[in-house]
Write a protein that holds these residues in place. Structure first.
Motif, PDB file in Angstrom:
ATOM      1  N   TYR A 147       1.086  -0.904  -0.196  1.00 50.45           N
ATOM      2  CA  TYR A 147       0.283   0.327   0.265  1.00 50.45           C
ATOM      3  C   TYR A 147       0.717   0.953   0.454  1.00 50.45           C
ATOM      4  O   TYR A 147       1.873   1.106  -0.171  1.00 50.45           O
ATOM      5  N   TYR A 170       0.986   2.094  -9.512  1.00 50.72           N
ATOM      6  CA  TYR A 170       0.098   2.212  -9.317  1.00 50.72           C
ATOM      7  C   TYR A 170      -1.208   2.098 -10.055  1.00 50.72           C
ATOM      8  O   TYR A 170      -1.108   2.657 -11.244  1.00 50.72           O
ATOM      9  N   TYR A 198      -7.477  -4.632 -14.273  1.00 49.70           N
ATOM     10  CA  TYR A 198      -7.262  -4.167 -12.818  1.00 49.70           C
ATOM     11  C   TYR A 198      -8.376  -3.044 -12.474  1.00 49.70           C
ATOM     12  O   TYR A 198      -7.679  -3.149 -11.076  1.00 49.70           O
ATOM     13  N   ASN A 203     -11.508   0.030  -6.260  1.00 51.43           N
ATOM     14  CA  ASN A 203     -10.620  -1.471  -6.422  1.00 51.43           C
ATOM     15  C   ASN A 203      -9.223  -0.918  -6.129  1.00 51.43           C
ATOM     16  O   ASN A 203      -8.990  -2.367  -5.463  1.00 51.43           O
ATOM     17  N   HIS A 204      -8.621   0.312  -5.820  1.00 50.31           N
ATOM     18  CA  HIS A 204      -7.555   0.076  -5.751  1.00 50.31           C
ATOM     19  C   HIS A 204      -7.712   0.714  -4.640  1.00 50.31           C
ATOM     20  O   HIS A 204      -6.729   1.568  -4.052  1.00 50.31           O
ATOM     21  N   VAL A 251      -3.940   3.894  -0.122  1.00 53.38           N
ATOM     22  CA  VAL A 251      -4.402   3.195  -1.697  1.00 53.38           C
ATOM     23  C   VAL A 251      -3.439   1.708  -2.099  1.00 53.38           C
ATOM     24  O   VAL A 251      -2.568   2.141  -1.195  1.00 53.38           O
ATOM     25  N   ARG A 252      -3.566   0.749  -2.421  1.00 55.85           N
ATOM     26  CA  ARG A 252      -3.241  -0.293  -2.935  1.00 55.85           C
ATOM     27  C   ARG A 252      -2.479  -0.602  -4.215  1.00 55.85           C
ATOM     28  O   ARG A 252      -2.421   0.647  -4.995  1.00 55.85           O
ATOM     29  N   THR A 254       0.341  -2.616  -7.162  1.00 54.35           N
ATOM     30  CA  THR A 254      -0.250  -3.725  -7.770  1.00 54.35           C
ATOM     31  C   THR A 254       0.995  -3.849  -8.634  1.00 54.35           C
ATOM     32  O   THR A 254       2.030  -2.884  -8.241  1.00 54.35           O
TER      33      THR A 254
END
Lengths: 520, 449, 387
Positions: A147, A170, A198, A203-204, A251-252, A254
């Motif tokens: 994150y 991101y 994605y 979703n993030h 935020v996630r 990736t």
């Protein structure tokens, strides 16, 4: 006009701000021009003094010559000058600003980079604009736990740049990612070409810290995601600034895919192209991106970037698969076969990273390149179920012919998210009217086909009158109730998203925008 | 809040700019994050989109040309970073430059109308910027004392005891900006012959300030060109490129210089006119546009001159340079000069040339597209912003722990050296041609640093 | 008229057959002041609810409304069993990648409970798949959000609000999901680690593995190992301090390539087999683990990097743990007999970061944050919905 006044104007998101132009006069005819917008919110010297005490005089704009540039964002048809612009540097300052606004009953609106295409940061009715551009620290990056913590003014691409070399990125990549802020992305739930695989912003997003319209600093979710209550971060993302002012975002991040294969499939007919889209999705392959560009847009892009696009093709597909090195070649081969079976003339595989980068640059800067085809254009953001893409494209072609308006297409084909671009000359009033009718018909058709009027740009002020075509009165009442749970008197981002959202100073809007029944 | 003071007659400002150029901007905002001043202030008024909006509003009569509006327009570095970012092809330089010319002429006219002696050009512009900079010989003379002071370490003494503070601020900044001047080298001759098989015949543009302060780079450039089979011609009649004059609104001297250079290089045998200073190169390549703008009535047509102007890295990359063999073991951070990467769209070529040198590791630097704050005379006229951007740039460069910083522009080099010194770093700043020359001659790096 | 019957505990079971009937029974409840529950009765959940609570079961609303397979979306009534939906989707080679193995669970309960199984590591959770909803709130208002297209930002995202709302905001009547293709092959491998440091190091490597695992689960038996709760003979975790279960997907060659990578990443451990066969299905794995469906389980959500520390501390206090290592999710089994397992968990989590979830049948409105409480009263002002 079926969509009501502002619906008719829906989509003139990229027009230039020529006050002398017929279009602008037309816009003025149902909205006060920048100079004449008056708010019922009285900005007193005392209020200004309170704001100045919070941010200091250097971070406050209140004279007309410095406020004018804040009268619109990427959507220039409607304009409204804020009374004050403040530049907070931390959450405590935002709390103090919002509290002062509450005490004096002044509406306020947050603004990031001002790249919204739907008037998301238009200060409807004036009031205070809270510019988040000075809160732009990347607070923390945690690769092990995947994150990052950022302030809302961080430019989208700067997060991915900060992650360069780490093997992470991101994922949401709106075409404006070079300029738009993550706070703005949260407000509009931004998408982008790679959302096909994605997902979009929601979703993030793991958590959000925001200042409520009552001036409380609230954290929902966090680095471990949401806690025991409702999915409040999920509800918050996409609320278009009507729930409060974001001050921090978790935020996630990736993993980068190990390998890419980027292809350009070239077609001699639009029907073959849409068939290929349908076949790829139907075959159970989820490409990382699946973008369509038609002949008109390809011509403009070739002029701008000299990529080597075939100018005689009717349409091209930009397809990217990513993942494991051992898997991407097989996927690329399947896609190539499916394209050829659907009638593709040729499928080119991009050979170098440089070639791939140029291909993506062409795609992401496509809107801008349109400036080379026509003096004015308007971009739409309709969505249809993926299998309805052929039908909507045929409809768009028919509308184009019927109204004698040239329309080119560049869009996220894999998502069914269309961006038809209507070309015209804003100095030709009669043509402008036809563009409005055509836009309205296209969006109406998207709804009829089971889709939506916005896939990623947001409702903002632009598409507000479409809301009651998408939702029932009861739906809108429930949404209005949800808005009130966060923002009871509507002073936070008034006049956005819901046809009923209003605040002090909204009366003129009610008068001049029959599509926007101001309730408050 | 009171409006800032406005000037009475602003109707003429910007009126000569073709209105379509404003219409090219679709207000998408993609330029904002590319703009150094916006990145620093976060104020839309300090962004390219905002400035276009301000200029257009003045032209449309929606706004007066107030001090605040002028301030935001003056804060622009004219680095043209926004042009690289703009997908619509807005010619921002061709908006802000003529607008500022108008703006400065207007304020001069205002003063005359008010019966006061014209304050502009002020002493600084008259004596230093127009009177000294554009003249090679005067610059050489002016720099002589500084050279001696540096050699005797008196400059540091003066700074240490605070003597420098007695200088007017802008002069003091100039003194601070002065690089280590080293030994004065002889001027370049009129002609230097190609080595080996002759591949081209080129003219070398040597400019004004650069020739006085960076003669070493000129010699290195000439040697690199010779090494690559080029006859190098250095016409004596050439002059300053005129950028200083043009950008500060002094159009008449600029036109004179355009004429002088066009005729100095009016030699059909030249395959190219080589520039090694990005700022001068951008100006020379823009002669046609400028002539069109400020001397539309005259028969001035520098098109032939313009078509042959090439940055040295651009020219060499096209020519396919001879392989340099002398090793230079160093981590190099390359800093793109705005007038190369944005104004001339030259990014890859210098990197390509540097990568050919054995032993060099080219480290990518973050925020490469941002201006270092030099921007011609900007660091003298907008010292605060120039320092903020300078320190920002230094911080990014230092992050990659470079042994050498390389940049293709004299102004950037001066700014970086001054800002590095201020931040307490001692990394040398060199021109790509200096390293290439070193490698061709198989000479040690100690020769330069 | 809504069908109703009595369930085992003699409580009245309401079985509406349409959204209109759901509205009707909501209006009736408003009128009579009775309360409604959509929560299913769990194995351990002998009903302690008072007689005034009426259970709503949507099993009659079990139709596919629309399944345009080539759009990769499906719209179904909320009473459809998840197992039924899985079967329908499999015919088109598609899936809703939420691992659920209770054959009776309805899609409405799945969404309301935000059920998520092991493959959430690779696929995410229901919030990533619900794209449209229809529901009836506590005032009997039918409301919709989202739609049937995969990308849509019109209006507030009430879909996310409803996911995991545990039936406290409204009764879901219809759902639209985004779908994924079924993978060609899924392969699971297990590794054992005797040492916490080796286990931790493997997890760190897996975080940046060249492979792309969709499942990264663990279990940790407390030391001395407590008696296993299951008599399943092929249970892999017996006598193994730390076990890691990793799943990969794709074409057969992609799977075998990834397994090689996993073996490198887990070099500090030993590959173990359960019953001689290396291949375990996800279903089998889930049945072994029985995630989240034991009433005496507490769910912890912490940072993936803190997982080993939390599991080790719990182990030292006699608690066995299992869960989704990649997501930092642990399930704690309370078989020491003490009743304050939650207190212990909260204490440990407060030092490492994260939350202790009120998992199985607890209502999220029990200890709500002020915003959640406000939303609850917006949708259900009379508190009709209860556990």
């Amino acid at each position: 006009m079926p969509g009501g006044a502002s619906g008719a104007l829906a989509g003139f998101s990229d027009l230039t701000a020529n006050t002398e132009s017929p279009l602008f006069r037309l816009a003025e005819s149902h909205m006060s021009s920048a100079e004449t917008v008056t708010t019922n919110c009285v900005i007193t010297a005392e209020f200004l003094k309170e704001l100045a005490a919070v941010v200091g005089p250097a971070r406050l704009l209140s004279s007309k010559d410095e406020l004018l540039v804040y009268e619109c964002d990427g959507y220039v048809v409607e304009k409204s000058v804020p009374d004050v612009v403040v530049f907070p540097e931390n959450a405590a300052e935002v709390v103090a600003i919002v509290t002062a606004c509450g005490k004096h009953r002044i509406p306020f609106v947050p603004r990031g980079a001002g790249t919204s295409l739907a008037g998301g940061c238009l200060p409807v009715g004036g009031g205070v604009m809270i510019a988040m551009t000075k809160m732009r620290q990347i607070v923390d990056i945690n690769l092990r736990d995947r994150y990052a913590v950022v302030e809302p003014g961080v430019v989208n691409v700067n997060l991915t740049r900060a992650l360069a070399g780490t093997g992470f990125h991101y994922a949401p990549d709106p075409s404006s990612q070079g300029a738009c802020t993550l706070g703005g992305n949260v407000a509009t739930n931004s998408g982008g070409p790679h959302t096909l695989k994605y997902g979009v912003t929601v979703n993030h997003v793991l958590g959000v810290e925001f200042v409520s319209p009552q001036g409380e600093l609230i954290q929902i979710g966090g680095p471990c995601g949401r806690g025991n209550g409702f999915d409040l971060p999920g509800l918050f993302v996409g609320s278009e600034g009507t729930f409060g002012v974001v001050t921090k975002i978790w935020v996630r991040i990736t993993r980068n895919p190990a390998a890419y294969r980027t292809m350009l499939a070239i077609f001699d007919s639009v029907d073959d192209t849409t068939q290929a889209i349908s076949n790829i999705i139907g075959a159970g392959i989820v490409p990382a991106a699946l973008e369509m560009m038609d002949k008109g847009i390809v011509a403009a892009l070739e002029q701008a970037f000299h990529f080597g696009f075939p100018l005689d093709a009717e349409a091209v597909l930009l397809i990217e698969v990513d993942g494991l090195e051992v898997a991407v070649d097989a996927e690329a081969e399947t896609i190539t076969r499916l394209c050829k079976d659907s009638g593709a003339r040729e499928v080119r595989l991009s050979q170098t990273e440089k070639e791939r980068a140029l291909l993506w640059k062409c795609r992401k800067q496509a809107f801008g390149a349109i400036g080379r085809l026509s003096p004015s254009y308007c971009t739409q953001d309709g969505v249809v179920p993926r299998t309805k893409v052929p039908e909507i494209l045929r409809f768009i072609a028919e509308v184009s012919k019927r109204h004698d308006i040239r329309i080119v297409n560049v869009f996220h084909a894999g998502d069914g998210n269309l961006h038809p671009i209507l070309l015209f000359d804003e100095r030709n009033a009669e043509q402008v009217k036809r563009v409005m009718l055509a836009s309205d018909e296209i969006l109406g058709k998207c709804i009829d086909l089971g889709g939506s009027v916005t896939g990623e740009h947001g409702i903002g002020v632009e598409k507000i009158s479409f809301m009651n075509r998408l939702f029932t009165d009861e739906d809108l009442t429930v949404m209005e109730d949800v808005r009130k749970a966060f923002n009871p008197d509507g002073r936070c981002s008034p006049g956005k998203l819901l046809p009923t959202a209003g605040a002090c100073g909204m009366e003129h809007i009610e008068k001049q925008h029959p599509g926007r029944k101001a309730a408050m | 809040m009171s409006e800032s003071e406005s000037h009475p007659e602003t109707a003429a400002v910007g009126q000569s700019i073709p209105y379509e150029r404003f219409l090219d901007c679709v207000h998408c905002g993609l330029c904002t994050s590319a703009c150094p001043t916006y990145v620093e202030t976060g104020d839309e008024n300090d962004s390219p989109r905002g400035r276009i909006y301000l200029m257009r509003s003045v032209v449309d009569g929606r706004l007066d040309l107030t001090d605040k509006v002028q301030g935001h327009l003056d804060l622009c570095l004219d680095c043209r970073s926004c042009e690289t970012a703009c997908p619509s092809g807005v010619q921002y330089g061709r908006l802000i430059e003529p607008f500022r010319v108008d703006m400065h002429q207007q304020s001069a006219a205002d003063s005359t109308a008010a019966g006061t002696p014209p304050p502009k050009p002020d002493w600084f512009h008259r004596w230093i910027m127009y009177g000294l900079f554009p003249y090679r010989r005067r610059m050489a003379w002016a720099l002589a004392p500084a050279r001696w002071m540096q050699r005797l370490k008196l400059d540091r003494f003066a700074q240490a005891i605070g003597l420098s503070r007695l200088l007017p601020e802008r002069l003091r900044r100039m003194q601070e900006q002065l690089p280590s001047l080293g030994k004065s080298l002889p001027p370049l001759p009129d002609f230097l012959p190609a080595k080996g098989k002759r591949r081209a015949r080129v003219g070398l543009f040597i400019g004004c300030v650069a020739d006085a302060m960076f003669r070493r780079v000129h010699w290195a450039t000439a040697r690199v060109l010779q090494e690559n089979g080029c006859d190098v011609v250095i016409p004596r009649a050439q002059a300053c490129c005129g950028a200083i004059h043009y950008h500060s609104g002094a159009s008449e001297p600029a036109i004179e210089l355009i004429k002088q250079n066009s005729s100095a290089f009016n030699d059909d045998s030249l395959d190219a006119i080589i520039v090694n200073v990005a700022g001068c190169g951008a100006m020379l390549k823009d002669y046609s546009h400028i002539a069109e703008e400020i001397a539309a009535d005259s028969d001035l047509d520098p098109a032939k001159f313009v078509s042959r102007v090439k940055d040295v890295s651009e020219f060499l990359a096209e020519l396919e340079p001879r392989e340099p063999t002398g090793p230079i073991d160093a981590v190099v951070a390359y800093q793109d000069a705005c007038h190369l990467q944005h104004a001339q769209r030259i990014r890859e070529q210098p990197r390509q040339l540097l990568s050919m040198i054995p032993g060099i590791t080219l480290q990518p630097v973050a925020e490469a597209e941002l201006c270092c704050g030099a921007a011609g005379s900007y660091n003298l006229t907008q010292p605060d912003m120039a320092d903020r951007l300078g320190q920002r740039k230094v911080a990014e460069l230092i992050k990659v722990q470079p042994d050498i910083i390389v940049t293709g522009n004299a102004g950037c080099s001066l700014q970086l050296q001054a800002q590095l010194k201020k931040a307490g770093h001692t990394v040398p700043v060199l021109h790509p041609m200096e390293l290439l020359d070193l490698s061709y001659r198989n000479a040690p790096l100690t020769e330069l640093v | 008229m809504t069908n109703s019957s009595a369930n085992d505990s003699g409580q009245q079971l309401l079985m509406p057959a349409s959204t209109a009937e759901v509205v009707e029974l909501l209006r009736a409840a408003v009128g009579s002041g009775s309360r409604l529950s959509t929560n299913r009765v769990t194995a351990a959940g002998t009903n302690s609810a008072p007689d005034s609570v009426r259970r709503v079961d949507l099993q009659k609303m079990n139709e596919v409304v629309d399944y345009p397979a080539r759009d990769m979306t499906v719209t179904v009534q909320a009473g459809m069993a998840v197992s039924e939906l899985t079967k329908i989707l499999a015919e088109e080679n598609q899936q809703l990648p939420i691992d659920e193995f209770d054959p009776l669970l309805s899609v409405g309960a799945l969404v309301a409970g935000d059920i998520a199984g092991p493959r959430q590591y690779g696929y995410g959770t229901l919030r990533d798949y619900v794209i449209g909803i229809e529901a009836v709130d506590g005032q009997g208002r039918i409301f919709h959000a989202g739609g049937r297209v995969v990308k849509n930002v019109a209006g507030y995202d009430l879909c996310r609000l409803m996911v995991g709302s545990r039936g406290s905001l409204g009764i879901l009547t219809q759902l639209t999901f985004k779908l994924k293709p079924l993978p060609e092959q899924t392969t699971l491998r297990s590794f054992r680690f005797d040492d916490a440091a080796d286990f931790e190091s493997a997890l760190t490597k897996l975080n940046v593995s060249a492979a792309n695992p969709v499942l990264l689960d663990f279990n940790f038996a407390s030391s001395p190992p407590a008696q296993q709760p299951t008599d399943d003979s092929d249970c892999v975790q017996k006598d193994i301090p730390y076990a890691l279960h990793i799943g990969v997907e794709g074409a057969p060659e992609a799977c075998s390539w990834q397994i090689e990578q996993l073996r490198n990443d887990c070099a500090g451990g030993e590959e173990v087999t359960s019953d001689g066969s290396l291949d375990l299905s996800v279903d089998h794995h889930c049945r072994n683990a029985g995630y989240g469906w034991q009433d005496n389980e507490v769910r912890i959500r912490t940072f993936p990097s803190k997982l080993v520390a939390v599991a080790t501390e719990l182990g030292a206090r006699g608690y066995s743990t299992q869960g989704h290592a990649g997501n930092g999710i642990l399930f704690v089994q309370d078989r020491t007999g003490d009743t304050d397992v939650r207190t212990v968990c909260r204490d440990i989590v407060s030092r490492h970061g994260g939350t202790v979830s009120e998992w199985t049948v607890d209502h999220p409105a029990k200890n709500p944050d002020p915003l959640s409480a406000k939303l609850r009263s917006t949708f259900d002002p009379r508190s009709i919905f209860t556990a």
